[in-house]
Design a protein around this motif. Structure first.
Motif, short mmCIF file in Angstrom:
data_model
loop_
_atom_site.label_atom_id
_atom_site.label_comp_id
_atom_site.label_asym_id
_atom_site.label_seq_id
_atom_site.Cartn_x
_atom_site.Cartn_y
_atom_site.Cartn_z
N VAL A 152 0.84 -1.19 0.00
CA VAL A 152 0.00 0.00 0.00
C VAL A 152 0.88 1.25 0.00
O VAL A 152 0.56 2.25 -0.63
N LEU A 153 2.01 1.17 0.68
CA LEU A 153 2.91 2.32 0.80
C LEU A 153 4.13 2.24 -0.12
O LEU A 153 4.67 3.27 -0.51
N VAL A 154 4.57 1.04 -0.43
CA VAL A 154 5.79 0.85 -1.22
C VAL A 154 5.42 0.20 -2.55
O VAL A 154 5.05 -0.97 -2.58
N PRO A 155 5.51 0.97 -3.63
CA PRO A 155 5.16 0.39 -4.93
C PRO A 155 6.07 -0.82 -5.25
O PRO A 155 7.27 -0.80 -5.01
N GLY A 156 5.47 -1.86 -5.78
CA GLY A 156 6.23 -3.04 -6.19
C GLY A 156 6.42 -4.09 -5.11
O GLY A 156 6.87 -5.19 -5.41
N ALA A 157 6.11 -3.78 -3.85
CA ALA A 157 6.31 -4.75 -2.77
C ALA A 157 5.44 -5.99 -2.96
O ALA A 157 5.81 -7.09 -2.54
N HIS A 158 4.31 -5.81 -3.63
CA HIS A 158 3.41 -6.94 -3.86
C HIS A 158 4.06 -8.03 -4.73
O HIS A 158 3.63 -9.18 -4.72
N LEU A 159 5.12 -7.68 -5.44
CA LEU A 159 5.79 -8.66 -6.30
C LEU A 159 6.46 -9.76 -5.49
O LEU A 159 6.63 -10.88 -5.98
N VAL A 160 6.82 -9.47 -4.24
CA VAL A 160 7.39 -10.51 -3.37
C VAL A 160 6.33 -11.59 -3.12
O VAL A 160 6.60 -12.79 -3.21
N GLY A 161 5.11 -11.15 -2.84
CA GLY A 161 4.00 -12.10 -2.66
C GLY A 161 3.73 -12.90 -3.92
O GLY A 161 3.43 -14.10 -3.87
N THR A 162 3.86 -12.24 -5.07
CA THR A 162 3.67 -12.93 -6.35
C THR A 162 4.74 -14.01 -6.52
O THR A 162 4.47 -15.12 -6.97
N ALA A 163 5.97 -13.70 -6.14
CA ALA A 163 7.07 -14.67 -6.24
C ALA A 163 6.81 -15.86 -5.32
O ALA A 163 7.06 -17.02 -5.69
N ILE A 164 6.31 -15.60 -4.12
CA ILE A 164 5.98 -16.69 -3.18
C ILE A 164 4.89 -17.57 -3.80
O ILE A 164 4.97 -18.80 -3.75
N GLY A 165 3.88 -16.95 -4.38
CA GLY A 165 2.81 -17.71 -5.04
C GLY A 165 3.35 -18.58 -6.17
O GLY A 165 2.96 -19.74 -6.32
N ALA A 166 4.26 -18.02 -6.96
CA ALA A 166 4.87 -18.79 -8.05
C ALA A 166 5.68 -19.96 -7.49
O ALA A 166 5.64 -21.07 -8.02
N GLY A 167 6.41 -19.72 -6.40
CA GLY A 167 7.19 -20.78 -5.78
C GLY A 167 6.31 -21.90 -5.24
O GLY A 167 6.62 -23.08 -5.40
#
Length: 194
Positions: free
Chosen positions: A139-154
């Motif tokens: 919500v505050l840091v743009p792009g931080a959601h990509l870490v969650g996306t990487a976890i989902g891919a893993g």
């Protein structure tokens, strides 16, 4: 052209329990972490964590000349152990169908130690916490959601490949390691068993 050996046949908890009751018990190798093994294991089983088994499979092979049943939480690690032992030429391998989870669900006996979280529960906690934290931070840091996306891919890859890098990493934590079974001790126990 190389051929992949067929996977080992599985053995149901009921069939294994019957063999144990009849005094015809196969060798039981539990390939979970020492921490998981101490929490609950089938009486008479030997703890040989998957990484130890892979590293010392040729040494183990020399002492496993009869039927062997491989046990883990639900069957995935036992199947990997079967592959490693089969590659070294060990016959008569079977995997406990559904692992210790199915064994306990069938009401079969277990030796219990201190209660611990199993590896799957630890993976769910870590993965969920990372996704939650990065979602909130996103919500505050743009792009931080990509870490969650990487976890989902893993996690997707882990399901498709029946492996789990996060589980391997978590298994190395002191909570999960405990005293690592010494291969010489395991081999001595295998030699002295009836």
């Amino acid at each position: 052209m190389s051929t992949t050996p067929a996977p080992a046949p599985s053995l149901s908890p009921a069939a294994l329990h019957r063999l144990l009751q009849e005094g015809r018990a196969p060798r039981l190798l539990d390939v979970r972490t020492p921490g998981e093994f101490r929490t609950a294991h089938i009486p008479g089983s030997y703890n040989v964590p998957l990484d130890t088994l892979r590293e010392h499979r040729s040494e183990l092979r020399a002492h496993l000349d009869e039927e062997v049943v491989l046990v883990c939480r639900s069957g995935g690690r036992a199947a990997q152990a079967e592959g490693a032992l089969a590659e070294s030429g060990l016959p008569n391998l079977r995997v406990l169908e559904g692992g210790i989870v199915a064994w306990e669900a069938a009401g079969a006996p277990v030796d219990r130690g201190a209660e611990r979280w199993d590896m799957e529960r630890q993976v769910r906690l870590v993965a969920g916490s990372v996704v939650l934290a990065t979602g909130l931070v996103g919500v505050l840091v743009p792009g931080a959601h990509l870490v969650g996306t990487a976890i989902g891919a893993g996690l997707t890859y882990a399901a498709l490949s029946n492996s789990c890098a996060m589980g391997v990493l978590l298994s190395r934590l002191p909570y999960n390691r405990g005293p690592r079974p010494d291969i010489r001790t395991v081999i001595a126990e295998l030699r002295s068993a009836p």
